[in-house]
Enzyme design. Sequence first.
Site, mmCIF file in Angstrom:
data_model
loop_
_atom_site.group_PDB
_atom_site.id
_atom_site.type_symbol
_atom_site.label_atom_id
_atom_site.label_comp_id
_atom_site.label_asym_id
_atom_site.label_seq_id
_atom_site.Cartn_x
_atom_site.Cartn_y
_atom_site.Cartn_z
ATOM 1 N N HIS A 1 12.465 23.394 21.960
ATOM 2 C CA HIS A 1 13.078 24.603 21.431
ATOM 3 C C HIS A 1 13.444 24.657 20.185
ATOM 4 C CE1 HIS A 1 14.175 26.717 25.533
ATOM 5 N NE2 HIS A 1 13.960 25.577 25.878
ATOM 6 N N SER A 2 13.734 25.762 19.293
ATOM 7 C CA SER A 2 14.645 25.641 18.368
ATOM 8 C C SER A 2 15.594 26.693 18.255
ATOM 9 C CB SER A 2 13.527 25.840 17.065
ATOM 10 O OG SER A 2 13.016 27.224 16.958
ATOM 11 N N TYR A 3 16.759 26.464 17.558
ATOM 12 C CA TYR A 3 17.012 25.310 16.404
ATOM 13 C C TYR A 3 18.270 24.678 16.795
ATOM 14 C CZ TYR A 3 19.921 28.799 14.539
ATOM 15 O OH TYR A 3 21.020 29.870 14.290
ATOM 16 N N TYR B 1 26.293 24.630 24.987
ATOM 17 C CA TYR B 1 26.906 25.613 25.830
ATOM 18 C C TYR B 1 26.447 25.651 27.279
ATOM 19 C CZ TYR B 1 22.799 27.874 24.135
ATOM 20 O OH TYR B 1 21.581 28.357 23.707
ATOM 21 N N GLU C 1 16.025 20.551 20.775
ATOM 22 C CA GLU C 1 16.355 21.739 19.695
ATOM 23 C C GLU C 1 15.771 21.066 18.301
ATOM 24 O OE1 GLU C 1 17.019 24.823 20.475
ATOM 25 O OE2 GLU C 1 18.141 24.782 22.327
ATOM 26 N N ARG D 1 10.201 33.161 19.854
ATOM 27 C CA ARG D 1 10.516 33.328 18.219
ATOM 28 C C ARG D 1 10.707 32.075 17.888
ATOM 29 N NH1 ARG D 1 16.606 35.951 18.755
ATOM 30 N NH2 ARG D 1 17.202 34.335 19.951
ATOM 31 N N HIS E 1 10.424 30.165 24.535
ATOM 32 C CA HIS E 1 11.052 31.282 23.673
ATOM 33 C C HIS E 1 10.237 31.605 22.745
ATOM 34 C CE1 HIS E 1 15.325 29.928 25.344
ATOM 35 N NE2 HIS E 1 14.892 31.124 26.145
ATOM 36 N N ARG F 1 12.614 36.916 21.861
ATOM 37 C CA ARG F 1 12.925 35.847 22.373
ATOM 38 C C ARG F 1 12.273 35.641 23.956
ATOM 39 N NH1 ARG F 1 17.070 31.750 23.318
ATOM 40 N NH2 ARG F 1 18.062 31.786 25.650
HETATM 41 O O1 0X9 Z 1 19.758 28.792 25.107
HETATM 42 C C1 0X9 Z 1 18.720 28.174 25.512
HETATM 43 O O2 0X9 Z 1 17.881 28.556 26.342
HETATM 44 C C2 0X9 Z 1 18.386 26.892 24.569
HETATM 45 N N1 0X9 Z 1 18.724 27.223 23.224
HETATM 46 S S1 0X9 Z 1 17.738 28.272 22.341
HETATM 47 O O3 0X9 Z 1 18.716 28.399 21.231
HETATM 48 N N2 0X9 Z 1 16.542 27.415 22.074
HETATM 49 O O4 0X9 Z 1 17.459 29.520 23.149
HETATM 50 C C3 0X9 Z 1 19.683 25.684 25.283
HETATM 51 C C4 0X9 Z 1 19.164 25.408 26.605
HETATM 52 C C5 0X9 Z 1 20.256 24.818 27.105
HETATM 53 N N3 0X9 Z 1 20.161 23.472 27.338
HETATM 54 C C6 0X9 Z 1 19.283 23.021 28.419
HETATM 55 N N4 0X9 Z 1 18.409 23.491 28.892
HETATM 56 N N5 0X9 Z 1 19.645 21.658 28.765
HETATM 57 ZN ZN ZN Z 2 14.639 28.331 22.963
#
Ligand code: 0X9
Ligand code: ZN
Length: 405
Positions: free
Chosen positions: A294-296, A346, A368, A163, A161, A226
């Site tokens: 990833h963050s955050y 989520y 994260e 950002r 991602h 993103r």
């Molecule tokens: O939405 C996403 O891709 C991730 N969060 S973010 O804020 N960095 O974009 C979470 C990913 C969901 N979880 C797993 N990949 N297990």
């Molecule tokens: Zn991410």
Amino acid sequence: MRVFGLVLFLTATVGLSAQSGWARYRLVVNSPDQAQRLVDSDIGLFSERVAVGTTDVYIGPDEMYKLWALGMPYRKVSELPDPAGWDQRYSNKTLNYRGNYYRYDDIIAQYEEWRIQNPTHVKRFQIGTSILGRPIWAYSVRSNALFSGARRSFVVNCGIHAREWISPAIGMYVFKKTIDSAAIGFADMTTDFSKRAMLRGSTFYFVPVNNPDGYEYCWTNNRMWRKNRRDNPGSSYGVDLNRNFAKAWGGSGSSGNYSSETYRGTAPFSEPESQALVFLANRIPRMDAFIDFHSYGEYVLWPWSYTTANAPGQSWLATTGLAMKNAIQATHGHAYTYGHSGQTLYLAAGVTDDYFYDLYNTAAYTIELRDTGQNGFLLPESQISDTQDEAWAGFVALAVRMTNR
Ligand code: 0X9
Ligand code: ZN
């Protein structure tokens, strides 16, 4: 002199945020229907967790109409810096990988410096080419010890991602620490001799920046970008690479709308950047462990992400996730939340970790990094080094657990 200093200070402050016209707004989402409308819109989201309740968004000076069109109650939370011009903001600095965010070329130059200094431990290979033609690199690190057992492979992915700048920043540090650790037979990772031997027979792979086009676009055009830079039909850009993997592709928490922040692409692996990870996976014996940084939010997450159901190996994944969380907490006291991704964060379908877990039974995690929302994606450079310590601790905990899987 005094007056001059004061003027400089004021200019700097104003330049950073107060008058950019960009702001963080908090919306009240009253129904699942409204949540879906927001997800499918092109409004910049503070977090992909959009559900009934409140959610934060980025709104530019010319974008108030988007807020009004949603018809949801909102209030302004804070001013934000202009998302344009970040290349100017950090220019002319002497770079230090413990304290600065780097441009893509500077990141690779740093990896190259370390590779050239450690020719026996470190190799580089190209795993793909981005949409705009940038090379996507992978670096491997292994000790040169003889090892007769089954070799293990551990893959660390950074910068999927755009950002989430802390991700490539921690990647540099974890890579450097792994090289240094290999040179001492991984003595700093574990006191257990048989596990050390296993680590000496392991290879660690690092992808410095999986999405270089998006990352550079953040510097030059929009700090809040993103996705990748796929030219979609109808003047919208970008596929969310972390919705483009084949496991449960198209499911909950991904969007079919081109302009959505979680647009999944036209087909599984439609993007060269997601294909690059598959190329890497195919090139190595078997992916035993994987972390996507990833963050955050400060989370340690494991599969599944596409469903709330437990994965078959849930108890091992949970024990290891707790070990990672504890190791992270022991560095600077930050208590990362840990859990099954779909239950804890989520639902998100088509993510990296679900794919590798499903295919190879990889010990696959999403971490994260900092923070928990105070700065969000705009994590100040002053927090880089502590976050690097946390990432290294989480990485080591998984590497050690990988040896008895
Ligand atoms: O939405 C996403 O891709 C991730 N969060 S973010 O804020 N960095 O974009 C979470 C990913 C969901 N979880 C797993 N990949 N297990
Ligand atoms: Zn991410």
